[in-house]
Design an enzyme around this catalytic site. Structure first.
Site, PDB file in Angstrom:
ATOM      1  N   ILE A  18      93.019  71.914 -39.542  1.00  0.00           N
ATOM      2  CA  ILE A  18      91.766  72.673 -39.638  1.00  0.00           C
ATOM      3  C   ILE A  18      92.054  74.167 -39.596  1.00  0.00           C
ATOM      4  O   ILE A  18      91.461  74.955 -40.338  1.00  0.00           O
ATOM      5  CB  ILE A  18      90.797  72.257 -38.521  1.00  0.00           C
ATOM      6  CG1 ILE A  18      90.347  70.806 -38.724  1.00  0.00           C
ATOM      7  CG2 ILE A  18      89.590  73.190 -38.477  1.00  0.00           C
ATOM      8  CD1 ILE A  18      89.552  70.236 -37.554  1.00  0.00           C
ATOM      9  N   ASP A  63     101.290  81.149 -27.250  1.00  0.00           N
ATOM     10  CA  ASP A  63     100.907  80.069 -26.347  1.00  0.00           C
ATOM     11  C   ASP A  63      99.635  80.521 -25.639  1.00  0.00           C
ATOM     12  O   ASP A  63      99.678  81.387 -24.761  1.00  0.00           O
ATOM     13  CB  ASP A  63     102.023  79.813 -25.342  1.00  0.00           C
ATOM     14  CG  ASP A  63     101.689  78.718 -24.329  1.00  0.00           C
ATOM     15  OD1 ASP A  63     100.532  78.219 -24.345  1.00  0.00           O
ATOM     16  OD2 ASP A  63     102.561  78.374 -23.515  1.00  0.00           O
ATOM     17  N   ASN A  90      90.467  77.732 -32.299  1.00  0.00           N
ATOM     18  CA  ASN A  90      90.637  76.430 -32.914  1.00  0.00           C
ATOM     19  C   ASN A  90      91.725  75.584 -32.257  1.00  0.00           C
ATOM     20  O   ASN A  90      91.707  74.362 -32.360  1.00  0.00           O
ATOM     21  CB  ASN A  90      90.959  76.623 -34.402  1.00  0.00           C
ATOM     22  CG  ASN A  90      91.456  75.364 -35.060  1.00  0.00           C
ATOM     23  OD1 ASN A  90      90.687  74.427 -35.303  1.00  0.00           O
ATOM     24  ND2 ASN A  90      92.756  75.311 -35.340  1.00  0.00           N
ATOM     25  N   SER A 142      84.187  69.699 -30.310  1.00  0.00           N
ATOM     26  CA  SER A 142      84.383  68.349 -30.842  1.00  0.00           C
ATOM     27  C   SER A 142      83.099  67.564 -30.627  1.00  0.00           C
ATOM     28  O   SER A 142      82.359  67.808 -29.669  1.00  0.00           O
ATOM     29  CB  SER A 142      85.531  67.661 -30.104  1.00  0.00           C
ATOM     30  OG  SER A 142      85.567  66.279 -30.398  1.00  0.00           O
ATOM     31  N   TYR A 155      89.689  65.472 -22.463  1.00  0.00           N
ATOM     32  CA  TYR A 155      89.495  66.280 -23.672  1.00  0.00           C
ATOM     33  C   TYR A 155      87.999  66.536 -23.891  1.00  0.00           C
ATOM     34  O   TYR A 155      87.581  67.671 -24.146  1.00  0.00           O
ATOM     35  CB  TYR A 155      90.098  65.550 -24.862  1.00  0.00           C
ATOM     36  CG  TYR A 155      89.893  66.205 -26.201  1.00  0.00           C
ATOM     37  CD1 TYR A 155      90.722  67.238 -26.635  1.00  0.00           C
ATOM     38  CD2 TYR A 155      88.888  65.763 -27.070  1.00  0.00           C
ATOM     39  CE1 TYR A 155      90.549  67.821 -27.886  1.00  0.00           C
ATOM     40  CE2 TYR A 155      88.711  66.344 -28.315  1.00  0.00           C
ATOM     41  CZ  TYR A 155      89.545  67.369 -28.715  1.00  0.00           C
ATOM     42  OH  TYR A 155      89.367  67.942 -29.953  1.00  0.00           O
ATOM     43  N   LYS A 159      86.006  70.107 -23.970  1.00  0.00           N
ATOM     44  CA  LYS A 159      85.224  70.543 -25.122  1.00  0.00           C
ATOM     45  C   LYS A 159      83.749  70.709 -24.759  1.00  0.00           C
ATOM     46  O   LYS A 159      83.060  71.581 -25.295  1.00  0.00           O
ATOM     47  CB  LYS A 159      85.400  69.551 -26.272  1.00  0.00           C
ATOM     48  CG  LYS A 159      86.808  69.531 -26.858  1.00  0.00           C
ATOM     49  CD  LYS A 159      87.209  70.884 -27.434  1.00  0.00           C
ATOM     50  CE  LYS A 159      88.498  70.816 -28.224  1.00  0.00           C
ATOM     51  NZ  LYS A 159      88.858  72.120 -28.825  1.00  0.00           N
ATOM     52  N   VAL A 187      85.631  62.849 -36.567  1.00  0.00           N
ATOM     53  CA  VAL A 187      86.945  62.304 -36.888  1.00  0.00           C
ATOM     54  C   VAL A 187      87.455  63.001 -38.151  1.00  0.00           C
ATOM     55  O   VAL A 187      86.816  62.958 -39.199  1.00  0.00           O
ATOM     56  CB  VAL A 187      86.869  60.783 -37.132  1.00  0.00           C
ATOM     57  CG1 VAL A 187      88.258  60.223 -37.399  1.00  0.00           C
ATOM     58  CG2 VAL A 187      86.233  60.091 -35.936  1.00  0.00           C
ATOM     59  N   THR A 188      88.605  63.657 -38.029  1.00  0.00           N
ATOM     60  CA  THR A 188      89.154  64.440 -39.127  1.00  0.00           C
ATOM     61  C   THR A 188      90.629  64.108 -39.307  1.00  0.00           C
ATOM     62  O   THR A 188      91.363  63.954 -38.335  1.00  0.00           O
ATOM     63  CB  THR A 188      88.988  65.952 -38.854  1.00  0.00           C
ATOM     64  OG1 THR A 188      87.607  66.231 -38.536  1.00  0.00           O
ATOM     65  CG2 THR A 188      89.393  66.784 -40.052  1.00  0.00           C
ATOM     66  N   THR A 190      93.786  64.962 -39.418  1.00  0.00           N
ATOM     67  CA  THR A 190      94.703  66.021 -39.021  1.00  0.00           C
ATOM     68  C   THR A 190      95.949  65.393 -38.400  1.00  0.00           C
ATOM     69  O   THR A 190      95.976  64.183 -38.132  1.00  0.00           O
ATOM     70  CB  THR A 190      94.038  66.933 -37.977  1.00  0.00           C
ATOM     71  OG1 THR A 190      93.774  66.152 -36.796  1.00  0.00           O
ATOM     72  CG2 THR A 190      92.736  67.530 -38.500  1.00  0.00           C
TER      73      THR A 190
END
Length: 255
Positions: A18, A63, A90, A142, A155, A159, A187-188, A190
């Protein structure tokens, strides 16, 4: 005139799926793009591709969990490209396990990358935007933050926190002409999704199940995201702030 002519844009996680698609789209619309990523080779590759296509981009290893590296990358960007007009947070990382199968060191890493890293970036970039009374921030969250997602508890928590944080920063800095909005991919396809599939007992069945659950009938692609991201970053969204938009093929529908 292109929408982002001579604007300076930072994209974290710019070497990934992305992120790289977003960097290329900004560059195609006239932006000077700072491609930030933990993987220097990946972000240098994206920056080189942009330059080869006639665009402007530079790459920096960063980082985002390390505040000193964030400050150095922001300072280098401003020195090379000028004041930062747009920040796209991102960068992200996930581990796909039921919560009770995870351990505190994994939580720490998830929180550091998916939440604290974005806080570092905001804290480093916002003062300059405040001074100039202008700026656009687009945070990539997300759909897991909106509806939950099995195997992604921490996660999703991070988000979700990013959504709440974004709305608060949008309120605090509206008077400075700064807008803050959120894009939520579903859902992508990647590299992160590839890792998820690799850990499944039956990857093909997993993809089939996801595809059936998406009203538009396919898994998302990285190129599906930049349109929404660039809208929020553009003057077309000058009167839009504190908003959350899902780009998920209809997987989630929020009123």
């Amino acid at each position: 005139m292109q929408r982002f002519q001579d604007k300076t844009v930072i994209v974290t996680g710019g070497g990934g799926g992305i992120g790289s698609a977003t960097c290329r789209r900004f560059a195609a619309e006239g932006a000077q793009v700072a491609v930030l990523d933990l993987n220097l080779q990946a972000c240098e590759k994206v920056a080189a591709e942009i330059r080869d296509a006639g665009g402007r981009a530079q790459a920096w290893r960063c980082d985002i969990t390390d505040r000193a590296e964030v400050d150095a990358a922001v300072a280098a960007t401003e020195a090379a490209l000028g004041p930062i007009d747009v920040l796209v947070n991102n960068a992200g990382w996930d581990v796909f396990l039921p919560f009770t199968k995870t351990a505190p060191p994994q939580w720490d890493k998830l929180i550091a990358i998916n939440l604290i890293g974005a806080l570092h970036m905001h804290h480093a970039v916002l003062p300059g935007m405040v001074t100039r009374n202008a700026g656009r921030i687009v945070n990539i969250s997300s759909d897991a933050a909106r509806v939950g997602s099995s195997g992604e508890a921490v996660y999703a928590a991070c988000k979700g926190g990013l959504v709440s944080f974004s709305k608060t920063i949008a309120r605090e800095h509206a008077r400075h002409g700064i807008t803050v909005n959120v894009v939520c991919p579903g859902v992508t396809d990647t590299p992160l999704f590839a890792e998820y599939k690799a850990g499944a007992a039956n990857p093909e069945k997993l993809v089939e199940a996801f595809t059936r659950s998406i009203p538009l009938g396919r898994i998302g692609r990285p190129d599906d995201l930049p349109g929404a991201i660039l809208f929020f970053a553009s003057d077309d969204a000058a009167f839009v702030t504190g908003q959350v938009l899902s780009v998920s093929g209809g997987l989630t529908m929020n009123g």
